[in-house]
Scaffold this motif. Structure first.
Motif, PDB file in Angstrom:
ATOM      1  N   TYR A 155      11.712  58.057   5.643  1.00 42.10           N
ATOM      2  CA  TYR A 155      13.193  58.010   5.749  1.00 42.10           C
ATOM      3  C   TYR A 155      13.884  57.037   6.528  1.00 42.10           C
ATOM      4  CZ  TYR A 155      12.145  62.778   3.969  1.00 42.10           C
ATOM      5  OH  TYR A 155      11.777  63.879   3.251  1.00 42.10           O
ATOM      6  N   TRP A 201      11.679  56.918  10.138  1.00 42.67           N
ATOM      7  CA  TRP A 201      10.905  57.938  10.394  1.00 42.67           C
ATOM      8  C   TRP A 201       9.847  57.880   9.091  1.00 42.67           C
ATOM      9  CZ3 TRP A 201      16.156  58.248  10.949  1.00 42.67           C
ATOM     10  CH2 TRP A 201      16.444  58.519  11.931  1.00 42.67           C
ATOM     11  N   MET A 231      21.453  57.898   5.038  1.00 44.70           N
ATOM     12  CA  MET A 231      20.334  58.146   5.008  1.00 44.70           C
ATOM     13  C   MET A 231      19.700  57.557   3.784  1.00 44.70           C
ATOM     14  SD  MET A 231      19.225  59.457   7.732  1.00 44.70           S
ATOM     15  CE  MET A 231      17.477  59.895   7.271  1.00 44.70           C
ATOM     16  N   SER A 282       7.666  65.430   9.166  1.00 43.75           N
ATOM     17  CA  SER A 282       8.332  64.207   9.575  1.00 43.75           C
ATOM     18  C   SER A 282       9.315  64.743  10.575  1.00 43.75           C
ATOM     19  CB  SER A 282       9.196  63.633   8.464  1.00 43.75           C
ATOM     20  OG  SER A 282       9.922  62.370   8.890  1.00 43.75           O
ATOM     21  N   ASP A 283       9.813  64.045  11.522  1.00 41.29           N
ATOM     22  CA  ASP A 283      10.791  64.313  12.659  1.00 41.29           C
ATOM     23  C   ASP A 283      12.195  64.426  11.756  1.00 41.29           C
ATOM     24  OD1 ASP A 283       9.256  64.848  14.843  1.00 41.29           O
ATOM     25  OD2 ASP A 283       9.498  62.446  15.292  1.00 41.29           O
ATOM     26  N   VAL A 284      12.262  64.078  10.653  1.00 39.72           N
ATOM     27  CA  VAL A 284      13.445  64.203   9.653  1.00 39.72           C
ATOM     28  C   VAL A 284      13.157  65.442   8.694  1.00 39.72           C
ATOM     29  CG1 VAL A 284      15.157  63.223   8.267  1.00 39.72           C
ATOM     30  CG2 VAL A 284      14.626  61.965  10.293  1.00 39.72           C
ATOM     31  N   HIS A 308      17.445  55.461   8.281  1.00 40.09           N
ATOM     32  CA  HIS A 308      18.773  55.593   8.831  1.00 40.09           C
ATOM     33  C   HIS A 308      19.405  54.278   9.231  1.00 40.09           C
ATOM     34  CE1 HIS A 308      22.021  56.543  11.636  1.00 40.09           C
ATOM     35  NE2 HIS A 308      22.349  57.660  11.053  1.00 40.09           N
ATOM     36  N   TRP A 324      20.657  66.547   5.963  1.00 39.12           N
ATOM     37  CA  TRP A 324      19.438  65.897   6.867  1.00 39.12           C
ATOM     38  C   TRP A 324      19.557  66.304   8.203  1.00 39.12           C
ATOM     39  CZ3 TRP A 324      16.839  62.165   4.386  1.00 39.12           C
ATOM     40  CH2 TRP A 324      17.066  61.588   2.934  1.00 39.12           C
ATOM     41  N   GLN A 325      18.459  66.744   8.883  1.00 40.23           N
ATOM     42  CA  GLN A 325      18.194  67.217  10.319  1.00 40.23           C
ATOM     43  C   GLN A 325      17.273  66.226  10.724  1.00 40.23           C
ATOM     44  OE1 GLN A 325      18.841  71.508  10.704  1.00 40.23           O
ATOM     45  NE2 GLN A 325      17.927  71.647   8.668  1.00 40.23           N
ATOM     46  N   GLU A 326      17.579  65.891  12.183  1.00 42.91           N
ATOM     47  CA  GLU A 326      16.560  65.099  13.036  1.00 42.91           C
ATOM     48  C   GLU A 326      16.217  65.822  14.325  1.00 42.91           C
ATOM     49  OE1 GLU A 326      16.157  61.162  16.042  1.00 42.91           O
ATOM     50  OE2 GLU A 326      18.146  61.954  14.847  1.00 42.91           O
ATOM     51  N   ARG A 327      14.710  66.025  14.589  1.00 41.18           N
ATOM     52  CA  ARG A 327      14.500  66.905  15.692  1.00 41.18           C
ATOM     53  C   ARG A 327      13.998  65.595  16.732  1.00 41.18           C
ATOM     54  NH1 ARG A 327       8.994  69.099  12.859  1.00 41.18           N
ATOM     55  NH2 ARG A 327       7.757  67.355  12.875  1.00 41.18           N
ATOM     56  N   LEU A 365      22.499  64.497  10.518  1.00 43.95           N
ATOM     57  CA  LEU A 365      22.541  63.063  10.141  1.00 43.95           C
ATOM     58  C   LEU A 365      23.453  62.851   9.116  1.00 43.95           C
ATOM     59  CD1 LEU A 365      18.969  62.052  10.524  1.00 43.95           C
ATOM     60  CD2 LEU A 365      20.771  61.921  12.287  1.00 43.95           C
TER      61      LEU A 365
END
Length: 341
Positions: A144, A156, A131, A165-167, A146, A110-113, A126
């Motif tokens: 998604y 998100w 998540m 998505s930002d995730v 959190h 899981w990555q968030e920008r 993350l």
């Protein structure tokens, strides 16, 4: 002017089977296993699992990332700067190591920008146990979620047309779950349990003077006060590694030593077999983790080459593809590639 164009029915392209997996749209799909338990039993308690995860994560973290536009390499770009320093608290190496470690332990990455002016400026890894996937009515991920330790939730949404998505959720193939990936640590769960139990057994032997227990024999039945006093004296003066070798003084009873049973004699062999299975589950040749065998330089070279070809390179290529697809359009459609020279 164009009645046929405006009166024509718009055709929607989507999977005919996807909607059939929906139970109740808009609900969070919780991970079906206990990630914390798996992580504690493997990474936190098992030295082989810990070593295997660190070996893979450190190898991928050492990869140098390059940016390309078509056939031309771009030597300087904000994209490369972002990967070198994803956020104020992590270097690029720390970020990749954390991401790969969590992916191996959960099967999910899981990555968030964080974007400023439509340009990604920061990236965050993350934790997978925080998540959740929220399903859409058409059987695809709709958002998604959190959930932090304080109960605060962040959501998100996912663009239903583009999937943006930002995730970013990257899941390993899972034949029995539509929403979450299957982790190597779950495939190695039995071997990890065997290794941990063997270690606990050896620890118990060491705490009892590295010898199996015995039995006290008396000619007749001891009185309660004599029995309790004898038991207390044995626990206080003769148990534990600090009392190893101390001569035993007994009143009216005999000590009969018991030998190791076959299971106890095989505990080291069981540990070695389980350790090899754990290493294989994570894609690390057992030779690289110090297991005995043909430990020649040539064999070590071959094992390390196989480790990079079979484990490190596929993970690095997958991460580069995800970054290029997810972040590349914001940087002029740059493509990230790992440098394996």
């Amino acid at each position: 002017r164009f009645p046929r164009l405006f009166n024509r029915k718009i055709e929607t392209k989507e999977s005919a089977a996807a909607a059939s997996i929906v139970l109740s749209p808009g609900q969070a799909r919780w991970t079906p296993r206990n990630y914390l338990k798996l992580a504690q039993e493997s990474y936190c308690k098992n030295v082989i699992a810990y070593h295997a995860v660190r070996t893979v994560a450190d190898a991928v973290a050492d990869v140098r990332w390059t940016a390309w536009r078509g056939e031309d390499e771009v030597t300087a770009s904000p994209f490369l700067d972002l990967l070198a320093q994803p956020n104020p608290w992590q270097s690029g190496r720390e970020y990749v190591g954390a991401y790969v470690s969590l992916h191996l332990l959960s099967g999910n990455g899981w990555q968030e920008r964080v974007t400023v002016g439509n340009t990604p400026r920061e990236l965050y890894v993350l934790r997978p146990d925080r998540m959740k996937v929220i399903e859409a009515a058409n059987g695809t991920p709709g958002a998604y979620l959190h959930e932090g330790v304080n109960g605060q939730k962040v959501r998100w949404d996912i663009d239903p047309n583009t999937g943006e998505s930002d995730v970013r959720h990257d899941k390993a193939f899972n034949p029995i779950n539509d929403w979450y990936g299957f982790p190597p640590v779950e495939a190695a769960a039995y071997a990890i349990d065997q290794h941990n139990e063997s270690m606990a057994m050896l620890q118990a032997l060491l705490q009892n003077s590295a010898r199996p227990s015995g039995a006290l024999k008396s000619a007749g039945r001891l009185a309660d006060d004599a029995y309790n006093r004898l038991k207390s004296e044995i626990e206080r003066q003769y148990q534990g590694s600090e009392n190893a070798g101390r001569p035993m003084l007994l009143e009216g009873v005999d000590w009969q030593q018991m030998s190791l049973n076959p299971q106890e004699l095989q505990v080291v062999a069981i540990m070695e077999s389980a350790g090899r299975e754990i290493a294989r589950a994570f894609g690390v040749p057992p030779l690289l983790l110090g297991y005995k065998g043909d430990n020649t330089f040539a064999n070590y070279q071959e094992a390390r080459l196989a480790f990079y070809h079979d484990t490190v390179i596929p993970i690095a290529n997958r991460m580069a593809h995800d970054w290029s697809d997810w972040l590349g359009p914001a940087f002029g459609d740059l493509v990230i590639k790992p440098d394996f020279d």
